[in-house]
Design a protein around this motif. Structure first.
Motif, short mmCIF file in Angstrom:
data_model
loop_
_atom_site.label_atom_id
_atom_site.label_comp_id
_atom_site.label_asym_id
_atom_site.label_seq_id
_atom_site.Cartn_x
_atom_site.Cartn_y
_atom_site.Cartn_z
N TYR A 104 55.34 33.04 41.83
CA TYR A 104 56.26 34.13 41.51
C TYR A 104 57.72 33.65 41.52
CZ TYR A 104 52.31 37.25 42.61
OH TYR A 104 51.10 37.86 42.65
N PHE A 105 58.02 32.79 42.50
CA PHE A 105 59.40 32.36 42.68
C PHE A 105 59.63 30.92 42.19
CE2 PHE A 105 58.70 35.76 45.71
CZ PHE A 105 59.84 36.54 45.54
N THR A 106 58.66 30.37 41.45
CA THR A 106 58.74 29.01 40.90
C THR A 106 59.24 28.01 41.94
OG1 THR A 106 60.97 29.36 40.00
CG2 THR A 106 59.09 29.84 38.55
N ASN A 107 58.61 28.05 43.11
CA ASN A 107 59.04 27.20 44.22
C ASN A 107 58.08 26.05 44.48
OD1 ASN A 107 61.55 28.14 45.04
ND2 ASN A 107 60.68 29.76 46.31
N GLU A 108 57.42 25.57 43.43
CA GLU A 108 56.50 24.43 43.61
C GLU A 108 57.22 23.21 44.14
OE1 GLU A 108 54.70 27.00 40.34
OE2 GLU A 108 56.70 26.28 40.90
N LYS A 109 58.43 22.97 43.62
CA LYS A 109 59.20 21.80 44.08
C LYS A 109 59.62 21.96 45.54
CE LYS A 109 60.99 20.15 39.65
NZ LYS A 109 62.20 19.84 38.85
N LEU A 110 59.99 23.18 45.92
CA LEU A 110 60.36 23.43 47.31
C LEU A 110 59.19 23.16 48.23
CD1 LEU A 110 62.28 24.51 49.49
CD2 LEU A 110 61.47 26.81 48.94
N GLU A 111 57.99 23.64 47.84
CA GLU A 111 56.81 23.41 48.67
C GLU A 111 56.48 21.93 48.76
OE1 GLU A 111 55.03 25.78 50.47
OE2 GLU A 111 56.84 26.87 49.94
N SER A 112 56.60 21.22 47.63
CA SER A 112 56.35 19.77 47.65
C SER A 112 57.35 19.06 48.53
CB SER A 112 56.41 19.21 46.22
OG SER A 112 55.38 19.75 45.43
N SER A 113 58.61 19.52 48.49
CA SER A 113 59.66 18.90 49.32
C SER A 113 59.37 19.12 50.80
CB SER A 113 61.02 19.50 48.94
OG SER A 113 62.03 18.98 49.76
N ARG A 114 58.96 20.35 51.16
CA ARG A 114 58.62 20.62 52.57
C ARG A 114 57.48 19.73 53.03
NH1 ARG A 114 56.46 26.11 53.25
NH2 ARG A 114 56.59 25.71 55.47
N PHE A 115 56.46 19.63 52.17
CA PHE A 115 55.29 18.83 52.54
C PHE A 115 55.63 17.35 52.61
CE2 PHE A 115 51.02 16.99 51.78
CZ PHE A 115 50.37 17.59 52.86
N GLN A 116 56.47 16.90 51.66
CA GLN A 116 56.87 15.48 51.66
C GLN A 116 57.63 15.14 52.94
OE1 GLN A 116 59.44 14.31 48.45
NE2 GLN A 116 59.47 12.16 49.05
N HIS A 117 58.50 16.05 53.39
CA HIS A 117 59.30 15.79 54.59
C HIS A 117 58.40 15.55 55.80
CE1 HIS A 117 62.50 16.04 57.53
NE2 HIS A 117 61.85 17.01 58.16
N ILE A 118 57.41 16.44 55.98
CA ILE A 118 56.56 16.28 57.16
C ILE A 118 55.62 15.09 57.00
CG2 ILE A 118 54.68 17.80 56.45
CD1 ILE A 118 54.67 18.82 59.38
N MET A 119 55.19 14.78 55.76
CA MET A 119 54.33 13.62 55.55
C MET A 119 55.10 12.32 55.76
SD MET A 119 51.34 14.70 55.21
CE MET A 119 50.57 13.12 54.87
N ASP A 120 56.40 12.31 55.42
CA ASP A 120 57.23 11.13 55.70
C ASP A 120 57.31 10.90 57.21
OD1 ASP A 120 57.68 10.66 53.04
OD2 ASP A 120 59.65 11.61 52.98
#
Length: 600
Positions: free
Chosen positions: A223-239
């Motif tokens: 709805y909010f086209t936040n796929e990149k935001l979700e990927s960024s959140r996940f990338q941060h914790i995976m790093d």
């Protein structure tokens, strides 16, 4: 201490809990230990047989034939060690698997026993990996851990005793010094590495939580086209997780190199002593082979012991969360001898009830009302007024802070929660279905319901015709959380569940708020029919759904500010009358828009 604040158990308590579970398999444990001892006796006897063969064959002039008995005996000893090890594993496998299954079942049961406060604050994506790692840790501790540590210690003791009895005390001293240095080094550096392992586990659970939360809310993400935001959140914790794993690997590297270096020095010292003894004639070549075989035989297991100790520590770390979870006490922890609720008439009384989900945020303040037997009381009010909390308290998902709730003059805190909830049927605002068939979801209202009873309930909820038109009919899967069905269809299944349960008390918690007007009117007639001759609490947002209630309570900020019948409240011209006028105008606009659509 609250259920959410239980402290991590120590290793000793974890092992005590494990023993309490596996102690019922004492016979199998003793049998497995017997096979273990036989296997180690065979292993320790192999170098002795090899020494005898080498010494005998070093003097061929004494033999006229090949020492077949010694050679065959040597082969049989090797086979016997493998055979007894396999028999040990076979005897103990039932202990391991049933213990893991028991802990998985206990955890599953315990999670359902924990209260609504725990489940409202937990993160499912992080909880499941903790349980998975915990059960895997238990399997390791019972299997590889137990049957590597104990046999290795047994083998080291037997070999050391043989070398001490047959050879110079310098051999024993060299082995003893090696063991002490190795054990000290392993204990210290394994304890340091456990810190890294806990951090890796924590970050892994966080990553799983974020992943699960994001996937569950995938519609919102789109709805909010936040796929990149979700990927960024996940990338941060995976790093962060990757860095923690690298740090853990560095600690493991130091541990491995140190252990291997200590073992290499121990082997070198023993072989130097043995070589010198052969040169001086104090030992034969067979003795040299025997000592070499024994040193390798105990040093390799010693290295394996270090590995297993590290893994066992990791397994204990992994099991900590599981045992911590099992130690959390349910918020409502009732005694075993509590009586069941006896519903004779079905009268419900809220007597001066106050409640807050947290002490600093009270939700209900001195609320009192009565639902007569077979009567219907509706509760209306704005969001946050506390009306849905009344339903949760009646179901005893939470306990009241002050006051009490009675059913037929029985305080619900004095009866079993099972009997209380068995007496109440709920049609909730949001119907969450199991990812199973339509039949399964309807039958969830009554355990063991027959297909005929399921169909009868579906007919009563006016959904049988729809189900019957589907290719798979009642065996149609509903999808995750019922996504294959519309909101109205899910509500009818919830209604069919309640009809099948056939309880004396009913709660309709904004059961039609998510539906359009047409669907609401269709389901409302079924709800009214279901509530006939049953004590009913209706939590409502749309006032049109409660006009026939025996009494309507108007709530604001946790208090009842008005009460009466629909007509009486309209005549008072207060808050209810204003809400009615607003909703009437909205309904008129909606009807006008529908008529306009029909014209066009």
């Amino acid at each position: 201490m609250s259920s959410s604040e239980s402290s991590p158990p120590d290793n000793a308590s974890v092992l005590r809990d494990l023993w309490r579970v596996i102690s019922r398999f004492r016979g199998r444990i003793l049998l497995a230990l017997a096979f273990l001892i036989l296997a180690k006796l065979a292993v320790v006897s192999v170098p002795l047989a090899l020494k005898r063969i080498v010494d005998e064959l070093s003097r061929p002039e004494q033999f006229t034939t090949l020492p077949i008995v010694l050679l065959v005996g040597y082969a049989l000893l090797r086979f016997a060690s493998t055979l007894f090890n396999e028999l040990r594993d076979l005897a103990f496998s039932r202990v391991t698997q049933y213990t893991v299954a028991t802990y998985a079942l206990n955890t599953f049961t315990h999670l359902h026993a924990l209260g609504a406060r725990f489940h409202s604050s937990r993160r499912l994506g992080g909880l499941l990996p903790d349980i998975d790692r915990g059960t895997s840790g238990i399997a390791f501790l019972l299997g590889v851990g137990l049957f590597t540590i104990v046999p290795t210690l047994l083998e080291i003791g037997m070999v050391t005793a043989i070398i001490s009895a047959r050879y110079s005390g310098w051999f024993t001293a060299a082995l003893a010094v090696t063991f002490m240095i190795y054990c000290g080094f392993t204990l210290v550096f394994t304890a340091r590495r456990a810190i890294f392992q806990r951090r890796v586990n924590r970050l892994d659970s966080n990553a799983k939580s974020i992943m699960a939360d994001s996937l569950i809310n995938h519609d919102t993400v789109k709805y909010f086209t936040n796929e990149k935001l979700e990927s960024s959140r996940f990338q941060h914790i995976m790093d962060n997780w990757a860095e923690a794993v690298v740090g853990n690997q560095k600690a493991l590297f130091i541990l491995h190199i140190g252990q291997s270096g200590i073992i290499a020095m121990g082997v070198a010292s023993v072989m130097l002593l043995a070589g010198q003894s052969v040169m001086t004639g104090a030992m034969t070549v067979g003795d040299l082979i025997l000592v070499n075989a024994y040193v390798i035989q105990i040093c390799l297991p010693l290295n394996a012991l270090g590995f297993v100790y590290r893994e066992a520590k990791d397994a204990l770390v992994n099991a900590e969360k599981l045992f911590q979870l099992l130690r959390q006490r349910p918020e409502i922890d009732e005694p075993a001898n509590m009586p069941a609720l006896r519903v004779s008439r079905g009268e419900v009384v809220f007597n001066d009830v106050s409640f807050g989900y947290t002490p600093e945020r009270p939700i209900l303040k001195n609320v009192s009302f009565r639902i007569p037997a077979g009567g219907t009381v509706a509760v209306v009010g704005g969001s946050g007024s506390g009306k849905s909390t009344l339903a949760r308290l009646l179901l005893r998902l939470y306990d009241v802070s002050d006051g009490h709730i009675d059913i037929d003059h029985q305080d619900i805190r004095g009866v079993t929660t099972r009997s209380l909830r068995e007496a109440i049927g709920v049609v909730p605002q949001e119907t969450l279905l199991f990812n199973d068939t339509i039949a399964y979801n309807i039958a969830y209202g009554r355990s063991g319901a027959t297909h005929e009873q399921i169909v009868a309930a579906a007919r009563a909820a006016h959904i049988h015709e729809l189900i019957d038109s589907l290719p798979q009919q009642y065996d149609t899967p509903v999808g995750e959380r019922g996504v294959m069905l519309s909101g109205g269809e899910k509500q009818r299944i919830a209604l069919a569940r309640a009809i099948l349960k056939n309880p004396p008390l009913l709660i309709f918690d904004e059961a039609t708020s998510a539906l359009d007007t047409q669907s609401e009117r269709a389901i409302l007639s079924e709800l009214n029919r279901l509530s006939e001759n049953r004590t009913t609490l209706v939590i409502a947002h749309r006032l049109s759904t409660v006009v026939d209630a025996d009494e309507i309570l108007v709530m604001e900020r946790g208090r009842i500010v008005e009460r009466g019948t629909h007509m009486r409240l309209l005549a008072q011209g207060g808050m209810y009358a204003r809400l009615w006028q607003l909703q009437e105008r909205s309904a008129e606009v909606e009807d006008a828009e529908k008529n306009l659509q029909v014209v066009h």
